[in-house]
Motif scaffolding. Structure first.
Motif, mmCIF file in Angstrom:
data_model
loop_
_atom_site.group_PDB
_atom_site.id
_atom_site.type_symbol
_atom_site.label_atom_id
_atom_site.label_comp_id
_atom_site.label_asym_id
_atom_site.label_seq_id
_atom_site.Cartn_x
_atom_site.Cartn_y
_atom_site.Cartn_z
ATOM 1 N N ASP A 93 5.589 2.295 8.050
ATOM 2 C CA ASP A 93 6.418 1.713 7.002
ATOM 3 C C ASP A 93 7.272 2.822 6.381
ATOM 4 N N ARG A 137 3.478 0.985 -0.493
ATOM 5 C CA ARG A 137 3.744 -0.233 -1.254
ATOM 6 C C ARG A 137 2.763 -0.384 -2.418
ATOM 7 N N THR A 191 0.973 2.546 3.399
ATOM 8 C CA THR A 191 1.515 1.919 4.603
ATOM 9 C C THR A 191 2.346 2.887 5.451
ATOM 10 N N THR A 192 2.744 4.026 4.869
ATOM 11 C CA THR A 192 3.533 4.997 5.640
ATOM 12 C C THR A 192 2.715 5.593 6.782
ATOM 13 N N GLY A 206 7.852 -4.087 9.180
ATOM 14 C CA GLY A 206 7.057 -2.870 9.056
ATOM 15 C C GLY A 206 5.914 -3.008 8.089
ATOM 16 N N ARG A 207 6.169 -3.666 6.943
ATOM 17 C CA ARG A 207 5.111 -3.740 5.933
ATOM 18 C C ARG A 207 3.997 -4.711 6.344
#
Length: 578
Positions: free
Chosen positions: A324, A328, A319-320, A371-372
């Motif tokens: 994010d 995750r 997710t980055t 964000g997630r």
């Protein structure tokens, strides 16, 4: 006590515009009175001036009109000449003069004046403005609706309280605001499905079942369990359906207790929401996701998209890549899926069920979810700005509220309804921005005075109904209509605010802010009370009934309609008597 003196909060959108992206139909209502119609007319005049070679400038997608500070300066004003003249290489007053000559040719505009460095003050013909009263009555419940969001298919999730206990104060705000947002979205043409996500999987449900079983067997609440009298009530419900539950071994009793207690608790939640005027189209089970294998399928689908990787025995979602703060975990090293995996599967379910747009309304403690959730959307191949929207609401407190006798450590929605009533709660929670913390004053909400906003607006509606009843008794009906008779200052002020109502609804939908509707209703109520003092519908004494009386009844009934329409968007009743 009648609220004739208080004008209500002097807030509300006095500015309006029509945009190329989907504003109101500028020809929907008769007469050139609404700000949307005037905005559209100015835009048309600008386009005609460009086509005629009188000006050479790129035109904006919207033209703003606003109320002048003094009504002596006209009904509406715009500074569009000041905005565009420099780009057109012209003096602002020269630019305004070109626009003035075109605006003066519009039916319904009686005068246009150039003020100061290039402001345009526009005065409407009283007859054209007055036509709005008849248009509103004829439009009925559809007045204020628009097609700005036509074609938008939206899944809106809110409340989604865990089925492990009764609804409490925080859920109260999300229920009121979420339902009102859904209503204004629908009023603006969107197709909205209201959805409640039932968190009925995982440790919390096991603890819930263990708590009810402990109550049945006379044991203390287990560690991590749920205390409260409602647990004992659920235990009695279980025994009424399965008297043998107390005698079964724990491993056999727990599934039975869990099933019956869960169903009973969900019934309580649904009944409480119904009493609050909130009804969901879909109740979606998290446990159902797992049972259908949707979580595992979601992981596989996201892996195919190229965003899943394995590390340390766990399965991760990258997710980055989409903003994010960290990647995750989807599947733990022990093979157990995380709550995040359920969130991903749930998002994909919404997408698969045909909802391009998903709105989540979450509490302040869920700010980190923004964000997630957006990252899930992006990993699923969606536009994280267009396909998902996460709204965060702040907390609410109630002065003097007592903790629930049943739950012990919360303020129950059911108790608040018994104490204050659904109308007072819904209106009060709906009239403040959801992203600001607020405190309710129960003593104020129980007052039948001008200070209480919900009473103020509801009383205005009831007063319009009383005026209509008195008019009927005096032989005043709507058999005639003379728009030019609505030429008093109080008539003009009231018509102006009624005309602004559709724009307020459209803005409330666009910005997800139903409090705009509540605040504007207060403005209309204030204008109506002043109109009531200044203009009579029924003749005095032996005076004959005239077309002026009949026309004012049209205006009175237009106010009835707009207040009822607006209150309905807030989920609040419009009483005919108070």
């Amino acid at each position: 006590m009648g609220p004739a003196g208080w004008a209500g909060p002097r807030t509300g959108p006095d500015k309006a515009s029509v945009t190329e992206s989907g504003g109101l139909d500028p020809r929907r209502y008769a007469g050139w009175v609404t700000p949307e119609e005037l905005s559209s007319s100015i835009s048309s005049c600008l386009k005609d001036a460009v086509a005629a070679g009188e000006i050479d400038v790129e035109l904006p997608s919207e033209v703003r009109v606003e109320r002048p500070k003094s009504r002596d300066h006209g009904d509406w004003a715009t500074n569009i000449a000041l905005q565009l003249s420099k780009k057109a290489g012209m003096n602002p007053r020269e630019f305004a003069g070109i626009l003035k000559s075109r605006l003066e040719g519009i039916e319904g505009v009686s005068a246009v004046d150039i003020a100061g460095p290039g402001f345009l003050n526009i005065r409407l013909d009283a007859a054209a403005a007055g036509e709005l009263a008849r248009s509103i009555v004829e439009a009925g419940r559809t007045y204020g609706t628009n097609a700005a969001l036509a074609g938008h298919v939206i899944n809106m999730e809110f409340v989604s309280a865990n089925p492990t206990g009764p609804l409490h104060l925080a859920h109260t705000r999300w229920a009121a605001v979420g339902d009102s947002i859904a209503r204004v979205l629908s009023a603006s043409g969107a197709e909205v499905t209201k959805e409640y996500y039932i968190n009925d999987a995982g440790t919390q449900m096991n603890n819930f079942a263990a708590s009810v079983l402990a109550s049945i067997k006379g044991r203390p609440t287990p560690e991590g369990g749920y205390p409260g009298e409602y647990i004992a009530d659920l235990g009695r419900t279980v025994l009424a359906e399965r008297p043998d539950a107390a005698d079964l071994p724990d491993e056999d009793a727990l599934p039975v207790v869990r099933s019956i207690a869960y169903r009973a608790q969900m019934d309580d939640i649904k009944e409480t929401l119904a009493a609050f005027g909130v009804h969901f189209d879909v109740y979606f089970s998290e446990e159902g996701l797992h049972a259908a294998g949707a979580v595992e399928q979601a992981v596989d689908r996201l892996r195919e998209q190229g965003h899943v990787y394995d590390d340390g025995g766990a399965v991760w979602l990258r997710t980055t890549d989409f903003g994010d703060d960290k990647d995750r975990v989807l599947i733990r090293a022990n093979g157990e899926p995380t709550y995040f995996a359920s969130d991903a599967a749930y998002y994909l379910s919404k997408k698969d069920r045909g909802f391009p747009e998903k709105i989540y309304l979450l509490g302040a403690d869920h700010h980190g979810y923004i964000g997630r959730l957006k990252a899930i959307a992006a990993c699923a191949g969606d536009d994280m700005d267009a396909n998902i929207e996460v709204l965060i609401g702040q907390m609410v407190s109630v002065n003097g509220a007592r903790l629930s006798k049943r739950a012990g450590n919360i303020i129950e929605l059911r108790d608040l309804l018994d104490w204050l009533g659904a109308d007072a709660l819904r209106y009060s929670l709906g009239r403040s921005p959801a992203d600001s913390a607020m405190s309710l004053d129960p003593e104020l909400l129980k007052k039948n005075t001008n200070e209480n906003p919900v009473f103020y607006v509801q009383y205005a509606h009831a007063r319009t109904c009383a005026v209509a009843r008195n008019a009927a008794a005096a032989g005043v009906d709507r058999s005639a209509f003379d728009a030019g008779a609505l030429d008093q200052a109080a008539d003009e002020e009231l018509l102006a605010h009624l005309g602004s109502y559709p724009a307020v609804v459209a803005q409330a939908a666009k910005f997800r802010e139903p409090h705009r509707v509540a605040r504007h209703l207060e403005v209309i109520a204030g204008a109506y009370h002043r109109w009531y003092d200044a203009c009579r519908v029924t003749p005095l004494g032996d005076e004959p009934v005239t077309d002026t009386n009949r026309t004012r009844l049209w205006l009175n009934d237009a106010v009835t309609q707009v207040l009822a329409n607006g209150l309905d968007l807030l989920g609040v009743s419009a009483p005919e008597r108070m």
